[in-house]
Design an enzyme around this catalytic site. Structure first.
Site, PDB file in Angstrom:
ATOM      1  CD  GLU A 427      -2.448   1.359   2.742  1.00  0.00           C
ATOM      2  OE1 GLU A 427      -2.353   0.398   3.535  1.00  0.00           O
ATOM      3  OE2 GLU A 427      -3.118   2.380   2.972  1.00  0.00           O
ATOM      4  CG  ASP A 504      -0.183   1.995   6.102  1.00  0.00           C
ATOM      5  OD1 ASP A 504       0.960   1.485   6.071  1.00  0.00           O
ATOM      6  OD2 ASP A 504      -0.471   3.065   5.537  1.00  0.00           O
ATOM      7  CG  ASP A 506      -4.483   2.682   8.382  1.00  0.00           C
ATOM      8  OD1 ASP A 506      -4.789   1.844   7.504  1.00  0.00           O
ATOM      9  OD2 ASP A 506      -3.855   3.722   8.124  1.00  0.00           O
ATOM     10  CG  ASP A 508      -7.786   4.507   4.712  1.00  0.00           C
ATOM     11  OD1 ASP A 508      -9.030   4.397   4.804  1.00  0.00           O
ATOM     12  OD2 ASP A 508      -7.188   5.601   4.627  1.00  0.00           O
TER      13      ASP A 508
END
Ligand code: TTJ
Length: 639
Positions: A427, A504, A506, A508
């Site tokens: 990403e 990541d 998180d 997203d």
């Protein structure tokens, strides 16, 4: 061993189990969490077989506080009388390879894949196993450690622990830490599997209990509506188009049971079972069902004038657009094939399902015209979209066949040995850049993707196919893809045996994971079935103590532990994203096969396979380095 007397047979018996301990993967598929949970299913299957034979309606399954598992049924109890080998039949069943409680009066053999390997395999892979058989007024007792008997026989028979009026079998076993990477059973998988078993056996009640500290729970799985309730549950939260259609019949000793309900989405969700085994790779029963269903819908559509004479037929996928179905057959002697031995190969199953489905559905649709019309409407909707997708697909193939990587982002590896090669889907451009610098360019390829583009949740599949990164992935993997119409997928052409998603930690990041996995599951499911797909676990923190060694921590639990155990000052660095790591750090923590933590994406059962977000559960693949292994072992990294 010293306490027991052995004859020649019992020696070969033990040698049989030694083979299981030497190559456990051959018997239970692997020594990860999936294989571990299979120990329970193997034992539960014995109890379910006793139910199928008509002698048991209740099964109890408990995860005990000490890490063991207890399975009890209310059946007749494993036979305890003298076997021709000179010891109690129960001991033969539990300590002889392939004698797994399958006696000749079994109506249906459950011999697919990992199933039916027998309780002796579980015995061999358990640090200890304790057996109580309630039968003939007594509780008969047997026990083993790593498959070796620890209970002395009395004239070849099992000792008794007292009298009882009950009948049944109770097995308690503790998986062996010498065999399994981790010995903690996955409760979520077990519950899902037991629920599935309850749906497939409406007369059975399963009492599940988790007695492990901090997760105490009791659930009763009982589904008297059977596969109709299963279909309803699969469709839960979606708009159904009609009430479930259900039928059950038998031809030539093959029993066919089907439940169907259409919903207004664009998915096809057909689960096949043979003798209670989920046929992940499909097979002849589904071929029979699909073939007949397509024929019927096309015939009706022409009859009703919805398709004109000159119109092309609906494709099979069109007629199944929005379909949720369970096709469960019982076969006296099934043949399974495929990579994971979960594809039904018996040709007579095609004929049986074809004929029973055709007869029933014709009768049904003749009398339920409204249902028929709404089902045909689903097919029309699909045909429209299919044409759009076909266009997108041809565009994509013609454009990209000649350009391996249209936007030049893939940093390929040098080696062409697929078994050793890995591709990281990373990403963000900045993390992608670091990864390109940090990687081992011999074996590690890097494909950066831009999160924003992919983060359109529930993008229609023609949009997904139009996505540049997705195109690059399909080309890079080298094995084509399959979807609805046509099947261009060929796993033997796969260029990287590890496909590693690196996003990541998180929201997203997990959205991107979900979309990528949805894509892989729909277009290249074999990659997941065969264990090629992984999720990288980058660390969340780095602690820098004023004295002592710097250390990476992979989740909050680890941080908590560090705070407790560490005396003295330390500085804490939190990584918000992969982009914050420099190439060296990225290599140390996430790329280096010696040190990184990967989570393998696994599909546990049919229910999970049907619901993409639910289905993708990982099991950690620890690195070789011991200290991280220890942390990974306890890390709470299942999102
Ligand atoms: C077979 O036919 C004769 C009577 O006993 C039948 C039998 O094997 N029944 C049986 C086995 N019931 N339950 C089991 C069993 C249950 C558990 C929980 C575990 C194992 C290994 C077997």
């Amino acid at each position: 061993m010293a306490k027991t007397q052995y004859n020649a047979d019992s020696i070969t018996v033990l040698e049989g189990l030694e083979a299981v301990r030497k190559r456990p993967g051959m018997y239970i598929g692997g020594v990860g969490t999936k294989g571990l949970n299979h120990l329970i299913y193997e034992i539960v299957d014995n109890a379910v077989d006793e139910h199928l034979a008509g002698f048991c309606n209740e099964v109890w399954v408990s995860l005990e506080a000490d890490g063991s598992c207890t399975v009890r049924d209310s059946g007749r109890g494993i036979p305890v009388e003298m076997h021709k080998k000179g010891v109690s039949a129960a001991r033969v069943v539990l300590s002889t390879l392939h004698a797994g409680g399958k006696f000749d009066n079994d109506a249906y053999k459950t011999s697919g894949g990992l199933h039916g390997v027998g309780s002796s395999v579980v015995n061999a892979l358990s640090a200890r196993m304790d057996i109580k058989i309630y039968k003939n007024g007594y509780i008969h007792h047997d026990g083993y450690e790593r498959g070796v008997p620890v209970i002395s026989l009395e004239k070849g028979l099992l000792p008794t622990l007292g009298r009882t009026k009950e009948t049944g079998t109770q097995i308690n076993f503790l998986p062996d830490g010498e065999i399994f990477e981790k010995t903690r059973f996955k409760a979520d998988w077990l519950k899902s599997r037991l629920h599935e078993t309850a749906y497939l056996n409406p007369g059975l009640t399963i009492y599940y209990a988790n007695r492990r500290a901090g997760e105490e729970e009791e659930i009763i799985f009982h589904e008297p509506e059977g596969i109709v309730a299963y279909v309803k549950e699969l469709n839960n939260g979606k708009n159904s188009v009609h009430e479930p259609i259900y039928f059950k019949s038998e031809i030539d000793k093959i029993e066919v049971e089907v439940a169907i309900q259409f919903v207004d989405t664009f998915e096809e969700n057909i689960l096949g079972f043979c003798n209670n085994i989920f046929t992940q790779e499909g097979g002849t029963h589904l071929v029979g069902f699909k073939t007949r269903f397509t024929q019927l819908i096309n015939t009706y559509a022409k009859e009703l004038g919805i398709l004109k004479e000159k119109d092309p037929n609906f494709t099979g996928a069109d007629t199944r657009n929005g379909m949720t179905a369970i096709v469960a057959v019982k076969h006296p002697d099934p043949i399974f094939e495929g990579q994971t031995k979960t594809k039904l190969a018996s040709a007579d199953a095609t004929k049986a399902v074809f004929s029973i489905s055709g007869d029933f559905l014709q009768h049904y649709f003749d009398r339920n015209l409204e249902v028929l019309k709404s089902v045909i409407a689903c097919a029309e909707k699909s045909a429209k979209i299919r044409k759009a997708e076909e266009k997108a697909k041809t565009n994509m193939l013609t454009k990209s066949r000649f350009s391996f990587d249209s936007n030049g982002k893939l940093a390929n590896c040098e080696s062409r040995e697929a078994e050793k090669c890995e591709i990281f889907i990373v990403e963000g451009d900045s993390a992608g850049g670091s990864a390109k610098t940090a990687r081992n360019r011999q074996y590690q390829a890097i494909l950066p993707i831009r999160g924003k583009i992919l983060n359109v949740e529930k993008a229609s599949m023609d949009k997904v196919l139009a996505n540049a990164e997705i195109k690059t992935m399909i080309n890079a993997f080298g094995c084509g893809f399959s979807e609805g119409y046509g099947n261009d997928f060929d796993i033997s052409r796969l260029r990287y045996h590890k496909i590693i998603l690196m996003t990541d930690a998180d929201v997203d990041g997990s959205h991107i994971d979900t979309l990528l996995l949805t894509f892989l599951y729909r277009f290249m499911p074999e990659l997941i079935y065969n264990g090629h797909v992984f999720i990288a676990m980058p660390p969340l923190y780095k602690v820098i103590p004023s004295r002592g060694q710097e250390q990476y921590l992979y989740d909050d639990k680890e941080l908590e532990r560090y705070r407790k155990s560490h005396t003295g000052d330390f500085r804490l660095q939190r990584y918000k994203g992969l982009g914050e790591m420099d190439p060296d750090q990225l290599w140390e923590t996430t790329l280096d096969p010696e040190r990184r933590v990967l989570k393998r994406v696994e599909i546990e059962d049919a229910r999970m396979a049907s619901e993409v977000t639910e289905m993708l559960m990982g099991s950690e693949v620890p690195p070789r380095r011991k200290f991280i292994y220890d942390h990974a072992d306890e890390a709470e990294i299942d999102a």
